[in-house]
Design an enzyme around this catalytic site. Structure first.
Site, PDB file in Angstrom:
ATOM      1  N   TRP A 156       0.801  -1.219   0.000  1.00 55.14           N
ATOM      2  CA  TRP A 156       0.000   0.000   0.000  1.00 55.14           C
ATOM      3  C   TRP A 156       0.836   1.273   0.000  1.00 55.14           C
ATOM      4  O   TRP A 156       0.312   2.345  -0.250  1.00 55.14           O
ATOM      5  CB  TRP A 156      -0.916   0.028   1.233  1.00 55.14           C
ATOM      6  CG  TRP A 156      -0.223  -0.329   2.516  1.00 55.14           C
ATOM      7  CD1 TRP A 156      -0.256  -1.541   3.149  1.00 55.14           C
ATOM      8  CD2 TRP A 156       0.637   0.506   3.311  1.00 55.14           C
ATOM      9  NE1 TRP A 156       0.524  -1.513   4.295  1.00 55.14           N
ATOM     10  CE2 TRP A 156       1.076  -0.273   4.416  1.00 55.14           C
ATOM     11  CE3 TRP A 156       1.071   1.827   3.204  1.00 55.14           C
ATOM     12  CZ2 TRP A 156       1.928   0.230   5.395  1.00 55.14           C
ATOM     13  CZ3 TRP A 156       1.932   2.330   4.176  1.00 55.14           C
ATOM     14  CH2 TRP A 156       2.342   1.539   5.257  1.00 55.14           C
ATOM     15  N   ASN A 157       2.131   1.194   0.313  1.00 51.74           N
ATOM     16  CA  ASN A 157       2.880   2.442   0.493  1.00 51.74           C
ATOM     17  C   ASN A 157       3.123   3.183  -0.817  1.00 51.74           C
ATOM     18  O   ASN A 157       3.120   4.415  -0.857  1.00 51.74           O
ATOM     19  CB  ASN A 157       4.196   2.179   1.228  1.00 51.74           C
ATOM     20  CG  ASN A 157       5.102   1.216   0.504  1.00 51.74           C
ATOM     21  OD1 ASN A 157       4.649   0.295  -0.174  1.00 51.74           O
ATOM     22  ND2 ASN A 157       6.407   1.401   0.646  1.00 51.74           N
ATOM     23  N   LYS A 180      -2.522  -9.270  -6.968  1.00 52.24           N
ATOM     24  CA  LYS A 180      -3.204  -9.086  -5.690  1.00 52.24           C
ATOM     25  C   LYS A 180      -2.767  -7.730  -5.160  1.00 52.24           C
ATOM     26  O   LYS A 180      -1.625  -7.528  -4.765  1.00 52.24           O
ATOM     27  CB  LYS A 180      -2.847 -10.216  -4.731  1.00 52.24           C
ATOM     28  CG  LYS A 180      -3.697 -10.231  -3.446  1.00 52.24           C
ATOM     29  CD  LYS A 180      -3.157  -9.257  -2.427  1.00 52.24           C
ATOM     30  CE  LYS A 180      -4.053  -9.157  -1.210  1.00 52.24           C
ATOM     31  NZ  LYS A 180      -3.670  -8.013  -0.343  1.00 52.24           N
ATOM     32  N   ALA A 181      -3.700  -6.783  -5.149  1.00 58.06           N
ATOM     33  CA  ALA A 181      -3.392  -5.406  -4.788  1.00 58.06           C
ATOM     34  C   ALA A 181      -3.795  -5.135  -3.333  1.00 58.06           C
ATOM     35  O   ALA A 181      -4.590  -5.871  -2.753  1.00 58.06           O
ATOM     36  CB  ALA A 181      -4.116  -4.454  -5.729  1.00 58.06           C
ATOM     37  N   PRO A 182      -3.284  -4.061  -2.735  1.00 60.32           N
ATOM     38  CA  PRO A 182      -3.595  -3.758  -1.339  1.00 60.32           C
ATOM     39  C   PRO A 182      -5.021  -3.263  -1.159  1.00 60.32           C
ATOM     40  O   PRO A 182      -5.488  -2.383  -1.884  1.00 60.32           O
ATOM     41  CB  PRO A 182      -2.580  -2.670  -0.977  1.00 60.32           C
ATOM     42  CG  PRO A 182      -2.221  -2.045  -2.281  1.00 60.32           C
ATOM     43  CD  PRO A 182      -2.285  -3.134  -3.299  1.00 60.32           C
ATOM     44  N   GLU A 183      -5.693  -3.811  -0.164  1.00 55.09           N
ATOM     45  CA  GLU A 183      -7.086  -3.443   0.115  1.00 55.09           C
ATOM     46  C   GLU A 183      -7.207  -2.009   0.615  1.00 55.09           C
ATOM     47  O   GLU A 183      -8.270  -1.396   0.485  1.00 55.09           O
ATOM     48  CB  GLU A 183      -7.677  -4.387   1.172  1.00 55.09           C
ATOM     49  CG  GLU A 183      -7.819  -5.825   0.722  1.00 55.09           C
ATOM     50  CD  GLU A 183      -6.471  -6.515   0.574  1.00 55.09           C
ATOM     51  OE1 GLU A 183      -6.304  -7.242  -0.436  1.00 55.09           O
ATOM     52  OE2 GLU A 183      -5.570  -6.306   1.424  1.00 55.09           O
ATOM     53  N   SER A 234       7.141  -6.928   3.521  1.00 54.00           N
ATOM     54  CA  SER A 234       8.037  -7.091   4.660  1.00 54.00           C
ATOM     55  C   SER A 234       8.897  -8.344   4.526  1.00 54.00           C
ATOM     56  O   SER A 234       8.552  -9.288   3.805  1.00 54.00           O
ATOM     57  CB  SER A 234       7.220  -7.177   5.953  1.00 54.00           C
ATOM     58  OG  SER A 234       6.513  -8.407   6.022  1.00 54.00           O
ATOM     59  N   GLU A 255      11.142  -8.338  -3.248  1.00 55.06           N
ATOM     60  CA  GLU A 255      11.633  -7.000  -2.907  1.00 55.06           C
ATOM     61  C   GLU A 255      11.116  -6.710  -1.506  1.00 55.06           C
ATOM     62  O   GLU A 255       9.951  -6.369  -1.315  1.00 55.06           O
ATOM     63  CB  GLU A 255      11.147  -5.972  -3.935  1.00 55.06           C
ATOM     64  CG  GLU A 255      11.894  -4.647  -3.853  1.00 55.06           C
ATOM     65  CD  GLU A 255      11.216  -3.638  -2.961  1.00 55.06           C
ATOM     66  OE1 GLU A 255      11.675  -3.496  -1.797  1.00 55.06           O
ATOM     67  OE2 GLU A 255      10.238  -3.023  -3.389  1.00 55.06           O
ATOM     68  N   CYS A 289      10.428   1.548   1.644  1.00 55.40           N
ATOM     69  CA  CYS A 289      11.349   0.452   1.936  1.00 55.40           C
ATOM     70  C   CYS A 289      12.799   0.869   1.770  1.00 55.40           C
ATOM     71  O   CYS A 289      13.685   0.368   2.474  1.00 55.40           O
ATOM     72  CB  CYS A 289      11.027  -0.763   1.063  1.00 55.40           C
ATOM     73  SG  CYS A 289      11.017  -0.410  -0.708  1.00 55.40           S
TER      74      CYS A 289
END
Length: 483
Positions: A156-157, A180-183, A234, A255, A289
């Site tokens: 999401w960042n 698969k994308a961030p909710e 992470s 990554e 990151c």
């Protein structure tokens, strides 16, 4: 997507060329992190939706992989043009749902077209080679072929910047992809995927899902359809997904997190290094990151650097990203506030000096003050754990070898920064620092034409550059006897 802050769950999933609300009734709340208020919902995929996406990716792989590189490039170039035309819409949605200032969101969304264009050109340059033989009647060569359907997981960042490289790289190589994308940040990603759809990417070649992360990965990665996994996130989750992929012999690009050192020698312009360092540290509220975290300053330059850095931190204006003059937004989650406070309290309890910040900002939204700690002992948690927030560590060194040793002390190796005008010092950093990316005397990371990736616990493989498309290709060796 409209400009309304509300999003309908009905178009959230894109499977086999169709937008759908999914086969179930589960929904995820979408929040504005600047206020904490819910501003929409996103549909969460069920197992049946994932099976449909897998079937679509498998079915589309043959035709898409056989589509000429010239045609794939043409489609991607159309998608790049559409992404540029809709960059402002993506940026506005990103700021509402992720929180970063609009100026930062515009830079990220505005770069999507460049990333797509780069991969469009790389699609036409996936060269093999002819290998000299020991027998004159034999021809030996290599051919690069798409590895197969891809499962890609993005954070999401940087909701556009991360996923666009995975989608464009896979499609350019001739792979199909389930992204698969961030909710937390669905709207800007839906806009991006519609650019690919309208550009002519065929049904099934690109699929978009949202859902419970552990459920999605546990369903997609073991599937025999998936031949490649790309993950950004992470270290802990990357290790888990990497182990899962390894059990099924799936190729991976990982990554993962970092804890980047920022080494400043005493011969460099201290004010310049401090200004750049503060800008990089507090960009996206430190949720980067590759963000510099351990600022290692040579003894003679320490006081001047600290004074300039603290002044830069204190000059930041916190607020909702759409407001004029705001230079730092909120953290993405309420839970990150407690995480930041715990890291600061632990460091101070162990003897670190708090130069500025160190607490939540206001009572609305998920804001944490830009924070600067000095003389932090190695035993402090923040010296060993990626903070992923607006906290900077200022420590001093005498000899450059000490700074390089500290840079290499942790298992992370994503990015590093170094500043010196003396060639022997910059060469020592190039030779000595264990990192996937090193930027000397400026910020030079994450351009479409350059590789982005880490070493050690920060992962393996690269996105961007010529290396980016190689991650989605496999080598076939051909040996042919003529006559």
């Amino acid at each position: 997507m409209s400009n309304s802050p509300e999003i309908s769950p009905s178009p959230s999933l894109f499977i086999d060329g169709h937008w759908t609300a999914g086969s179930g009734n589960r929904r995820g709340a979408v929040l504005n992190p600047a206020t904490g208020a819910q501003i929409g919902e996103v549909a969460l995929a069920e197992a049946a939706d994932l099976d449909a996406a897998l079937a679509a990716a498998a079915r589309a792989f043959g035709p898409w992989s056989r589509t000429s590189a010239y045609e794939r490039a043409a489609i991607l170039k159309r998608a790049a043009a559409l992404a540029r035309a809709r960059a402002e819409e993506m940026a506005q949605a990103m700021t509402r749902e992720q929180g970063k200032p609009l100026a930062e969101a515009r830079m990220e969304a505005g770069g999507a077209g460049d990333h797509i264009d780069w991969y469009a050109e790389e699609a036409r340059r996936t060269y093999g080679r002819v290998i000299p033989t020991r027998q004159p009647e034999v021809m030996q060569s290599t051919i690069l072929e798409p590895v197969g359907p891809v499962a890609a997981f993005s954070p999401w960042n940087f909701p556009i910047g991360q996923i666009v490289r995975k989608i464009a790289g896979a499609l350019a190589a001739g792979c199909t992809i389930i992204a698969k994308a961030p909710e937390e940040t669905p709207s800007c990603i839906i806009i991006l995927v519609k650019c690919f759809e309208e550009a002519g990417v065929p049904a099934g070649a690109l699929n978009l899902v949202f859902g419970v992360p552990a459920e999605i990965s546990a369903h997609l990665i073991p599937s025999p359809v998936i031949r490649k996994v790309s993950f950004t996130g992470s270290v802990q989750v990357g290790q888990h997904l990497g182990a899962m992929a390894a059990r099924h012999l799936k190729r991976t690009t990982m990554e993962l997190g970092g804890h980047a050192p920022y080494i400043v020698c005493d011969d460099y312009d201290i004010a310049k290094a401090a200004a750049l360092g503060a800008g990089l540290k507090f960009r996206n509220a430190g949720q980067v990151c590759a963000s510099p975290t351990r600022f290692l300053i040579q003894e003679a330059a320490f006081d001047g650097f600290a004074e300039a850095f603290v002044a830069a931190a204190q000059s930041l204006t916190l607020g909702e990203g759409t407001q004029e003059g705001v230079t730092m937004g909120p953290l993405a989650h309420a839970r990150r506030l407690d995480a930041m406070q715990a890291l600061v309290d632990d460091a101070v309890a162990q003897g670190a000096r708090l130069l500025t910040g160190g607490a939540r900002h206001g009572n609305t939204g998920f804001f944490f003050q830009p924070t600067v700690l000095a003389d932090v002992p190695v035993s402090a948690r923040i010296m060993n754990e990626e903070p992923f927030g607006p906290i900077a560590i200022l420590n001093r060194f005498s000899d450059l070898s000490e700074a390089i040793a500290e840079a290499n002390r942790l298992p992370f190796g994503l990015a590093a920064f170094g500043f010196s005008h003396r060639t022997e010092r910059t060469h020592a950093m190039v030779r000595g620092i264990e990192t996937g990316m090193l930027s000397l005397n400026h910020f030079g990371l994450a351009a479409p034409e350059t590789p982005f990736g880490g070493v050690k616990d920060s992962g393996h493989g690269s996105e961007g550059g010529s290396e980016g498309i190689q991650a989605y290709l496999t080598t076939k060796f051909v040996s042919q006897l003529n006559g």
